[in-house]
Structures are given as structure tokens and as C-alpha cells.
Design a protein around this motif. Structure first.
Motif, PDB file in Angstrom:
ATOM      1  N   UNK A  82       1.681  -3.636   5.851  1.00 55.27           N
ATOM      2  CA  UNK A  82       1.056  -4.036   4.597  1.00 55.27           C
ATOM      3  C   UNK A  82      -0.252  -3.289   4.392  1.00 55.27           C
ATOM      4  N   UNK A  83      -0.592  -3.062   3.124  1.00 55.72           N
ATOM      5  CA  UNK A  83      -1.846  -2.374   2.823  1.00 55.72           C
ATOM      6  C   UNK A  83      -3.036  -3.200   3.290  1.00 55.72           C
ATOM      7  N   UNK A  84      -2.960  -4.521   3.156  1.00 53.48           N
ATOM      8  CA  UNK A  84      -4.081  -5.377   3.562  1.00 53.48           C
ATOM      9  C   UNK A  84      -4.360  -5.223   5.054  1.00 53.48           C
ATOM     10  N   UNK A  85      -3.288  -5.216   5.865  1.00 58.03           N
ATOM     11  CA  UNK A  85      -3.470  -5.059   7.310  1.00 58.03           C
ATOM     12  C   UNK A  85      -4.059  -3.688   7.628  1.00 58.03           C
ATOM     13  N   UNK A  86      -3.563  -2.641   6.970  1.00 63.21           N
ATOM     14  CA  UNK A  86      -4.050  -1.280   7.208  1.00 63.21           C
ATOM     15  C   UNK A  86      -5.516  -1.157   6.805  1.00 63.21           C
ATOM     16  N   UNK A  87      -5.853  -1.637   5.603  1.00 63.71           N
ATOM     17  CA  UNK A  87      -7.221  -1.515   5.099  1.00 63.71           C
ATOM     18  C   UNK A  87      -8.191  -2.335   5.933  1.00 63.71           C
ATOM     19  N   UNK A  88      -7.774  -3.542   6.325  1.00 68.05           N
ATOM     20  CA  UNK A  88      -8.650  -4.398   7.133  1.00 68.05           C
ATOM     21  C   UNK A  88      -8.904  -3.772   8.490  1.00 68.05           C
ATOM     22  N   UNK A  89      -7.856  -3.217   9.083  1.00 67.53           N
ATOM     23  CA  UNK A  89      -8.053  -2.569  10.371  1.00 67.53           C
ATOM     24  C   UNK A  89      -8.942  -1.337  10.244  1.00 67.53           C
ATOM     25  N   UNK A  90      -8.720  -0.505   9.207  1.00 68.05           N
ATOM     26  CA  UNK A  90      -9.528   0.698   9.035  1.00 68.05           C
ATOM     27  C   UNK A  90     -11.000   0.323   8.870  1.00 68.05           C
ATOM     28  N   UNK A  91     -11.269  -0.727   8.094  1.00 64.88           N
ATOM     29  CA  UNK A  91     -12.643  -1.192   7.960  1.00 64.88           C
ATOM     30  C   UNK A  91     -13.212  -1.655   9.287  1.00 64.88           C
ATOM     31  N   UNK A 103      -6.620   6.024  -0.100  1.00 63.82           N
ATOM     32  CA  UNK A 103      -6.342   7.456  -0.027  1.00 63.82           C
ATOM     33  C   UNK A 103      -5.521   7.814   1.207  1.00 63.82           C
ATOM     34  N   UNK A 104      -5.613   7.010   2.276  1.00 64.40           N
ATOM     35  CA  UNK A 104      -4.909   7.304   3.523  1.00 64.40           C
ATOM     36  C   UNK A 104      -3.587   6.555   3.651  1.00 64.40           C
ATOM     37  N   UNK A 105      -3.506   5.396   3.045  1.00 62.65           N
ATOM     38  CA  UNK A 105      -2.355   4.513   3.250  1.00 62.65           C
ATOM     39  C   UNK A 105      -1.007   5.141   2.887  1.00 62.65           C
ATOM     40  N   UNK A 106      -0.872   5.853   1.744  1.00 61.03           N
ATOM     41  CA  UNK A 106       0.460   6.383   1.390  1.00 61.03           C
ATOM     42  C   UNK A 106       1.083   7.264   2.465  1.00 61.03           C
ATOM     43  N   UNK A 107       0.259   7.993   3.224  1.00 64.58           N
ATOM     44  CA  UNK A 107       0.784   8.887   4.263  1.00 64.58           C
ATOM     45  C   UNK A 107       0.976   8.195   5.608  1.00 64.58           C
ATOM     46  N   UNK A 108       0.534   6.934   5.721  1.00 63.46           N
ATOM     47  CA  UNK A 108       0.592   6.242   7.012  1.00 63.46           C
ATOM     48  C   UNK A 108       1.091   4.801   6.856  1.00 63.46           C
ATOM     49  N   UNK A 109       1.864   4.566   5.804  1.00 62.65           N
ATOM     50  CA  UNK A 109       2.319   3.198   5.510  1.00 62.65           C
ATOM     51  C   UNK A 109       3.471   2.751   6.399  1.00 62.65           C
ATOM     52  N   UNK A 110       4.153   3.710   7.030  1.00 67.00           N
ATOM     53  CA  UNK A 110       5.305   3.380   7.866  1.00 67.00           C
ATOM     54  C   UNK A 110       5.020   3.747   9.310  1.00 67.00           C
ATOM     55  N   UNK A 111       5.197   2.793  10.205  1.00 68.30           N
ATOM     56  CA  UNK A 111       4.975   3.006  11.632  1.00 68.30           C
ATOM     57  C   UNK A 111       6.247   2.614  12.368  1.00 68.30           C
ATOM     58  N   UNK A 112       6.842   3.590  13.070  1.00 70.80           N
ATOM     59  CA  UNK A 112       8.080   3.363  13.824  1.00 70.80           C
ATOM     60  C   UNK A 112       9.171   2.780  12.933  1.00 70.80           C
ATOM     61  N   UNK A 113       9.268   3.298  11.711  1.00 73.34           N
ATOM     62  CA  UNK A 113      10.303   2.860  10.785  1.00 73.34           C
ATOM     63  C   UNK A 113      10.034   1.553  10.081  1.00 73.34           C
ATOM     64  N   UNK A 114       8.883   0.941  10.328  1.00 71.38           N
ATOM     65  CA  UNK A 114       8.553  -0.338   9.718  1.00 71.38           C
ATOM     66  C   UNK A 114       7.328  -0.173   8.832  1.00 71.38           C
ATOM     67  N   UNK A 115       7.436  -0.659   7.597  1.00 69.29           N
ATOM     68  CA  UNK A 115       6.311  -0.547   6.669  1.00 69.29           C
ATOM     69  C   UNK A 115       5.268  -1.624   6.985  1.00 69.29           C
TER      70      UNK A 115
END
Length: 447
Positions: free
Chosen positions: A144-153, A130-142
């Protein structure tokens, strides 16, 4: 002037850096003291000081005061000072990790810790889509969902041991069953959190390439083996010899250099620097305990008193409430709800199964929900790895602040009523001196 210029640092920049550090120390001391008067850990006030000096409060006033006080050319220098303080603090955290604290409650503590981590981690991963689509790009670089989800957990799974110890002391819960159990569970929790962070660091550094990830994993295993098989006995011999000779200044310098060197090595491997500092502290000898506490830990604590507030302020400067939209505030509410639910449910259920009362189980859940400094360390690591954008960083810092601040007030009503009963029931000293002595050893680090 010439020396400064030759070193690549302008005199005006150096003057501004010194001014900023002075402002940081004063603001951190003032708001940290205010937080303690409100029965909150000092870290709550120090984070609030950073937010106050940042774009969320001071930056809203006319004259762009935040940018004038903390100009762009000074912020990297402040961050460098903060990182040095953080590395040395992580060395102390690893050093003060005491296995004796876990032994009396090993089974239940492991159950509570694993359950709270698994529940919070699972809910964090479930929230990620639910959060990833709005925060998938950081400083112009996309990212990965796995990295984002693992970190959020991972961010949801944290319990801050030093803050927890301070809350227990202030609420007179240190000698209770809930107090010792929560400390033991948080100790395991912290250790697992650093392992999760090491995995996330390796995942991001490898860019999702499983060959690189496997190589980083292999190097990490080699690093751990090196620390336990080679560094641990060498440091033990060094500490005993130099302690007997009372070569304290040289010993402090060598140990600090070792912590910094270990941090450099883990950075080269591809996992965050704090993991190396923590592990170097973990393999440090604990004996002779009183001598080391007097001549080594006190100087390290004094370093933390000066350098850690810089870390808090730098963290607060990265918080920008003005950048959040209405949708972001809904996301923030979800993040706080999921964070609390994961820790409360994950701790209460095994506690009830083990026979603790509802009141003890609720207290345990509230204590395990305390995130504080540990969360900030992980959030800053994620920013340096490029996993979090400004808005997500802001929301997670606010979550850490809320979950840390809520424990004390909710516990105080119960502990005030219960503690006198405990003292009246038994006029003798607590029957678990080994646990209480170990627990007390953890109170001295900054919280």
C-alpha cells in the motif's frame, strides 16, 4: 555426521556457515579498522565490507564468487545469526537509554528532536509519490502507498545514537553544549523512531485493515503496560538479589532469554521483534551501575562484537548497485538530498531560535543527520515486512552510509579549532558531570 543429518543440517552446510562467519569477522574487522583510521565510525567500514563481499563488487568478478562464498542454503542461517545479534544489541540499546541525559536540555532537546523528525518525516512522505510507482510491488505483492510513504518518512527521520556518541568523542565535542544537546536530542529521536517503526509494522501486518490495526494497537498497549507494571519490578528484584549473590552467568542467561522472549511476544502481536527487545532493556534497572557495567554490560558488548558484524555483512549482501538504473541514481540523489535537508533544516531552525550560533546550529544539524546502525535496523525490518524491494533497499543503505560518513569530516575542521579554546578558557573539570558520565556510558556499544 549422523547428528547433523538428524538435525536437518548437512555437514557441508555447517562448514560453509562457519567459514562465512569467519570471513565476515575478518572483513568487518579489517574495514572497520580502516574506517577508523579515516576518522569514520567502524560501522561505515563494516557496511562497506558487506557491499564489497556482495553482488556489487565481489559478484562482478569472474566465477560468481559471492554465490560460491555465500550460497543460497547458508544465507538464511547467516540471517538467523544476525537477528540474534541484533535482538541482543537492541536489548542493550534500551538498557542504556538514560533519562538523565535528557533532563538538563529537556525543552530544547525535545524541540530539536521533534522538529527534525517532523521535517524529515514530512519531506520523506512528500517524496514518496515520486518513488512509489517504481517500487509498489515487492516479491510479486503490491504494497500500500500508506505503508510505503510512512516507512520512507520513518527512514528519513532516524538519528543513530551510538554512532553519534562515537563521533562526538573522536571530535572532542562530548563536553560541549552542542555535544550534550545532540546526544539528548538523539536519545529522544531514537525512542520516537522505534515507536514509528512499531506503527509501520502494525500497519503492514494488518494489511490496512483498521480492525486488525486497532487490535494490534490494543495488544501493544497491553504489552507496554505488562512490561512496566509486572516485568520491571520483577526484573529489578531479580537483578538486585542475584547481583548481591554474584550469580552473574545465570543472570546474563536469564536477561538474554527475557530479551528474546519479549521479541517473540512482539512478533506475535504484529510489531517487529526489535521493539520487544528494546522495551525489555528499557525497563531494566540501571543500579548498581558500576557492578552491572562490569558483569553484565561487558559480556553483552562482547556478544555484539562477534554477532553484529554478521548483521552488517548480511545487510551489505542485500545491496546490489548493479541493479540500479540511471533513473534509480537520480532517485538516489533525491533521497540523499531530502534526507540531509530534513535533518539539517529541522535541527538548525529550533537551535537558532533558542539562541545557538550559526556554527553550533550547523554542527547540531550535521550530528542529527547521522543515521548509521539505527537506519540499517529499520531498513532490515522493512525488508522482512515486505515493504522494500532490492533497488529501494540499496538506495536507502547508500543514503545511510553517506549521511553517516559526512558528519565526521565536516565537523573535524571546526572542532579542532574550537576545542583548545574551551580547554584554555577553563582548566577545571566540566560543570556537567552528570551529563558527561551518562554520555560516556553510551560509548561502549558497537558503532
Amino acid at each position: 555426521m549422523n547428528v547433523l543429518a538428524a538435525g536437518g543440517l548437512k555437514e557441508s552446510t555447517l562448514a560453509m556457515l562457519l567459514l562465512d562467519i569467519g570471513v565476515v569477522l575478518l572483513a568487518g574487522a579489517a574495514l572497520g579498522r580502516l574506517a577508523q583510521r579515516l576518522r569514520q565510525p567502524a560501522v561505515v567500514g563494516e557496511i562497506a565490507a558487506g557491499i564489497l563481499l556482495g553482488p556489487s563488487i565481489l559478484g562482478l568478478l569472474p566465477g560468481n564468487l559471492t554465490e560460491r562464498l555465500f550460497p543460497a542454503e547458508v544465507r538464511p542461517l547467516l540471517s538467523a545469526v544476525a537477528q540474534v545479534g541484533l535482538i541482543l544489541f537492541m536489548f542493550v540499546v534500551g538498557w542504556e537509554f538514560e533519562k538523565r541525559l535528557i533532563r538538563p536540555h529537556a525543552g530544547l532537546a525535545a524541540g530539536v528532536s521533534l522538529s527534525s523528525i517532523a521535517t524529515a518525516f514530512g519531506l520523506g512522505v512528500a517524496l514518496a509519490p515520486f518513488l512509489y510507482p517504481d517500487h509498489a510491488t515487492v516479491a510479486g505483492k503490491e504494497i500500500s502507498f500508506i505503508a510505503f510513504a510512512t516507512f520512507l518518512g520513518t527512514a528519513m527521520s532516524v538519528t543513530a545514537f551510538p554512532v553519534l556518541a562515537r563521533i562526538l568523542t573522536e571530535n572532542r565535542l562530548l563536553e560541549t553544549r552542542v555535544g550534550t544537546l545532540s546526544l539528548a536530542s538523539a536519545a529522544i529521536d531514537d525512542l520516537l523512531a522505534w515507536c514509528l517503526l512499531a506503527y509501520v509494522s502494525a500497519l503492514v501486518t494488518s494489511g490496512g485493515d483498521y480492525t486488525d490495526l486497532a487490535w494490534i494497537g490494543l495488544l501493544s498497549v497491553g504489552f507496554v503496560a505488562l512490561m512496566f507494571l509486572v516485568v520491571k519490578p520483577l526484573v529489578a528484584r531479580l537483578v538486585w538479589r542475584w547481583a548481591a549473590a554474584e550469580r552473574w552467568p545465570a543472570l546474563v542467561a536469564v536477561l538474554c532469554a527475557g530479551a528474546l522472549g519479549s521479541a517473540v511476544l512482539t512478533t506475535w502481536i504484529g510489531i517487529h521483534a526489535i521493539f520487544g527487545a528494546f522495551l525489555f532493556g528499557f525497563v531494566m534497572p540501571r543500579e548498581p551501575a558500576r557492578v552491572l557495567a562490569e558483569h553484565l554490560r561487558k559480556p553483552m558488548d562482547n556478544v555484539s562484537v562477534v554477532l553484529l558484524p554478521v548483521f552488517f555483512i548480511v545487510t551489505g549482501l542485500g545491496v546490489n548497485l548493479g541493479a540500479l538504473s540511471g533513473k534509480d541514481y537520480v532517485a538516489l540523489a533525491l533521497i540523499v538530498t531530502v534526507a540531509c535537508a530534513g535533518k539539517l533544516i529541522g535541527a538548525i531552525v529550533p537551535a537558532r531560535i533558542a539562541g545557538l550560533s550559526w556554527r553550533e546550529s550547523r554542527d547540531l544539524g550535521l550530528l542529527m543527520n547521522t543515521r548509521g546502525l539505527t537506519e540499517l535496523i529499520i531498513l532490515n525490518a522493512a525488508v522482512s515486512l515486505g515493504v522494500l524491494d532490492e533497488r529501494m533497499f540499496t538506495m536507502l543503505v547508500i543514503m545511510a552510509l553517506v549521511t553517516t560518513a559526512m558528519a565526521g569530516p565536516l565537523l573535524s575542521r571546526r572542532s579542532a579549532a574550537e576545542t583548545p579554546k574551551t580547554s584554555q578558557a577553563s582548566k577545571t573539570p566540566p560543570q556537567t558531570p552528570q551529563v558527561s558520565e551518562s554520555a560516556a556510558d553510551f560509548i561502549t556499544p558497537r558503532t
